[in-house]
Design a protein around this motif. Structure first.
Motif, PDB file in Angstrom:
ATOM      1  N   ALA A   1      -6.771 -12.824   0.381  1.00  0.00           N
ATOM      2  CA  ALA A   1      -7.379 -11.748  -0.403  1.00  0.00           C
ATOM      3  C   ALA A   1      -6.349 -11.150  -1.357  1.00  0.00           C
ATOM      4  CB  ALA A   1      -7.902 -10.654   0.537  1.00  0.00           C
ATOM      5  N   VAL A  40     -10.545   1.063  -5.095  1.00  0.00           N
ATOM      6  CA  VAL A  40      -9.871  -0.205  -4.796  1.00  0.00           C
ATOM      7  C   VAL A  40     -10.930  -1.283  -4.633  1.00  0.00           C
ATOM      8  CG1 VAL A  40      -9.787   0.493  -2.351  1.00  0.00           C
ATOM      9  CG2 VAL A  40      -8.395  -1.433  -3.114  1.00  0.00           C
ATOM     10  N   THR A  41     -10.584  -2.497  -5.052  1.00  0.00           N
ATOM     11  CA  THR A  41     -11.479  -3.635  -4.842  1.00  0.00           C
ATOM     12  C   THR A  41     -10.701  -4.749  -4.156  1.00  0.00           C
ATOM     13  OG1 THR A  41     -12.830  -3.118  -6.771  1.00  0.00           O
ATOM     14  CG2 THR A  41     -12.921  -5.400  -5.955  1.00  0.00           C
ATOM     15  N   THR A  42     -11.215  -5.192  -3.017  1.00  0.00           N
ATOM     16  CA  THR A  42     -10.637  -6.330  -2.323  1.00  0.00           C
ATOM     17  C   THR A  42     -11.471  -7.563  -2.657  1.00  0.00           C
ATOM     18  OG1 THR A  42      -9.916  -4.909  -0.512  1.00  0.00           O
ATOM     19  CG2 THR A  42     -10.004  -7.275  -0.057  1.00  0.00           C
ATOM     20  N   ARG A  61      -5.917  -7.353  -3.587  1.00  0.00           N
ATOM     21  CA  ARG A  61      -6.479  -6.017  -3.744  1.00  0.00           C
ATOM     22  C   ARG A  61      -6.033  -5.448  -5.082  1.00  0.00           C
ATOM     23  NH1 ARG A  61      -4.727  -2.376   0.596  1.00  0.00           N
ATOM     24  NH2 ARG A  61      -2.749  -3.426   0.266  1.00  0.00           N
ATOM     25  N   THR A  86      -8.749   1.109   2.690  1.00  0.00           N
ATOM     26  CA  THR A  86      -7.994   0.485   1.611  1.00  0.00           C
ATOM     27  C   THR A  86      -7.718  -0.989   1.879  1.00  0.00           C
ATOM     28  OG1 THR A  86      -6.989   2.642   1.690  1.00  0.00           O
ATOM     29  CG2 THR A  86      -6.160   1.181   0.027  1.00  0.00           C
ATOM     30  N   ALA A  87      -7.982  -1.453   3.103  1.00  0.00           N
ATOM     31  CA  ALA A  87      -7.822  -2.878   3.384  1.00  0.00           C
ATOM     32  C   ALA A  87      -9.058  -3.652   2.924  1.00  0.00           C
ATOM     33  CB  ALA A  87      -7.578  -3.093   4.877  1.00  0.00           C
ATOM     34  N   THR A  88     -10.221  -3.153   3.321  1.00  0.00           N
ATOM     35  CA  THR A  88     -11.449  -3.891   3.016  1.00  0.00           C
ATOM     36  C   THR A  88     -12.070  -3.476   1.690  1.00  0.00           C
ATOM     37  OG1 THR A  88     -12.843  -2.254   4.106  1.00  0.00           O
ATOM     38  CG2 THR A  88     -11.954  -4.019   5.488  1.00  0.00           C
ATOM     39  N   SER A  89     -11.704  -2.303   1.213  1.00  0.00           N
ATOM     40  CA  SER A  89     -12.257  -1.620   0.023  1.00  0.00           C
ATOM     41  C   SER A  89     -13.681  -1.130   0.241  1.00  0.00           C
ATOM     42  CB  SER A  89     -12.125  -2.457  -1.257  1.00  0.00           C
ATOM     43  OG  SER A  89     -13.053  -3.521  -1.337  1.00  0.00           O
ATOM     44  N   ASN A 126     -15.141  -8.950  -1.118  1.00  0.00           N
ATOM     45  CA  ASN A 126     -15.082  -8.776   0.328  1.00  0.00           C
ATOM     46  C   ASN A 126     -16.264  -7.954   0.820  1.00  0.00           C
ATOM     47  OD1 ASN A 126     -13.919  -8.910   2.966  1.00  0.00           O
ATOM     48  ND2 ASN A 126     -13.466  -6.737   2.717  1.00  0.00           N
ATOM     49  N   GLY A 137      -3.811  -8.922   0.627  1.00  0.00           N
ATOM     50  CA  GLY A 137      -4.639  -8.494   1.742  1.00  0.00           C
ATOM     51  C   GLY A 137      -3.779  -7.915   2.856  1.00  0.00           C
ATOM     52  N   ARG A 164     -19.115  -0.331  -2.141  1.00  0.00           N
ATOM     53  CA  ARG A 164     -17.814  -0.663  -2.739  1.00  0.00           C
ATOM     54  C   ARG A 164     -17.168   0.597  -3.307  1.00  0.00           C
ATOM     55  NH1 ARG A 164     -20.598  -5.858  -5.606  1.00  0.00           N
ATOM     56  NH2 ARG A 164     -20.644  -7.169  -3.739  1.00  0.00           N
TER      57      ARG A 164
END
Ligand SMILES: *Cc1c(COP(=O)(O)O)cnc(C)c1O
Length: 393
Positions: A345, A310-312, A347, A145-148, A299, A338, A306
């Motif tokens: 970033a 979620v999208t970062t 999210r 969930t951080a980087t997506s 990201n 982020g 992807r």
């Protein structure tokens, strides 16, 4: 001027929007906890939940957040000094591995990129090099969930299977169970961890471990078992409360039953996954359109990695704190920032109870705030998202 009057919108990657139906189902005084409807619901949920992870295995429920689910998985399957391999792909895999270390196992971290999925070939090499089969478990996240990023769990499982390696395959699906495609049994997963507040549309407060027969074999000898998380009473409950090692999460159980009913009424998991894919496509269309040198960028560089939950987006020269503050104070939209060292970033969560007005409202508002800031933009993400959604109407 603030235009935020009206229903506030939260588009963070969990906790996600709670459907009114779920809230209403939870809004009830304490029932009889010894017999009747609540007892039936508790057993019913244990029957219905395996289908959500696509497994014939069983599920254990605990009161707690995702971290409690992580801990339950570790304590019931591992022993002091066991060697586990943690496949990094962002902050959440690392944190699960750190918890394993604190719990008494030896965690080896296979370093990963913050901008892509776990490298399948590198994993295969590591597994081949484990000649004496010392690795007892492999831990990875479905969606970090951080980087997506969405990891290719199927291919990772195939590596273990092709090598005939006995390690338990443990997956954190907390972010995206019910959003990204996940086939626990077909992909050879032994332990799946999730929590209530993301794709499952229920407030935070309950976590789940789904387990394969192989995980139950590991349980038989695991010496990290603890009084609270132990699966033993939950396995053969003499009374309903033993399923929860004490008082059940009563209102959450009503809410979860309602959420599972909603998934069924929508047409089942395949339909829910397809909706997530369509809505996530519109978010990706917006990010692609906004993207420009020095400004917004994905990201995760590989489009196939992807997540649909979620999208970062990296923000380049654009101040993410200002973007978030403008969207919130001016328009009543809360965005995610982020995490895990990703300072530049934002999210956008697109998980669970979500439709085009929600997603287009989110993306249109982000664009409005970006324009208000004079941010460099490659084009209109709101328009691109509308075109993407329009393709489905
Ligand atoms: C949210 C999340 C967690 C942590 O869940 P909590 O409920 O905050 O404890 C762990 N892993 C992933 C992938 C998540 O998205």
């Amino acid at each position: 001027m603030s235009l935020r009057f009206g229903k506030p919108m939260v588009s963070i990657p969990g906790p996600s929007t709670i459907p009114d139906r779920v809230l209403n189902a939870m809004h009830r005084p304490m029932p009889n906890i010894y017999e009747g409807e609540l007892v039936d619901i508790a057993y019913e949920l244990h029957e219905r939940l395996p289908a959500i992870a696509r497994t014939e295995g069983r599920v254990f429920i605990t009161i707690g957040n995702g971290h409690a689910g992580w801990q339950m998985a570790i304590n019931n399957t591992l022993s002091r000094g066991d060697h586990v391999l943690v496949l990094e792909s962002g902050r959440f895999a690392q944190a699960w591995g750190e918890m394993a270390t604190l719990s008494g196992v030896k965690a080896e971290f296979m370093e990963g990129s913050m901008r892509g999925p776990v490298d399948i070939a590198a994993f295969a090499d590591r597994i081949d090099a484990d000649i004496d089969r010392s690795i007892k478990a492999v831990m990875v996240v479905l969606t970090d969930t951080a980087t997506s990023v969405m990891n290719d769990i199927e291919s990772l499982g195939r590596v273990l299977n092709d090598a005939d390696h006995p390690a338990l395959f443990m997956v954190d699906a907390i972010a995206s169970l019910g959003c990204d495609v996940f086939e626990m049994d077909r992909w050879g997963v032994d332990v799946t961890v999730a929590a209530s507040q993301k794709g499952l549309m229920v407030p935070p407060g309950i976590a789940f471990c789904w387990v394969s027969p192989k995980a139950l074999d590991a349980y038989a000898t695991a010496d990290l078992r603890t009084g609270y998380f132990d699966w033993a009473p939950r396995m053969k409950p003499k009374a309903m409360y033993e399923l929860f090692a004490g008082t059940p999460p009563i209102q959450h159980l009503y809410g979860l039953r309602e959420a599972l009913d909603m998934i069924d009424e929508e047409g089942g998991l395949d339909v829910v996954w397809a909706r997530h894919a369509a809505l996530a496509d519109s978010v990706r269309a917006a990010v692609a359109a906004w993207s420009t040198d020095g400004g917004i960028a994905f990201n995760i560089t590989d489009p196939d990695a992807r997540s649909n939950a979620v999208t970062t987006a990296l923000t380049g020269s654009i101040d993410p704190n200002e973007l978030r503050a403008r969207a919130e104070a001016g328009a009543g939209l809360t965005l995610g920032l982020g995490i895990g060292g990703m300072a530049d970033a934002i999210r956008i969560g697109h998980m669970g109870h979500l439709n085009p007005p929600h997603i287009l409202g989110t993306l249109g508002t982000v664009e409005a705030a970006l324009r208000a800031m004079g941010a460099p933009l490659g084009g209109s993400g709101a328009e691109a998202a509308a075109r993407s959604i329009g393709g489905h109407l």
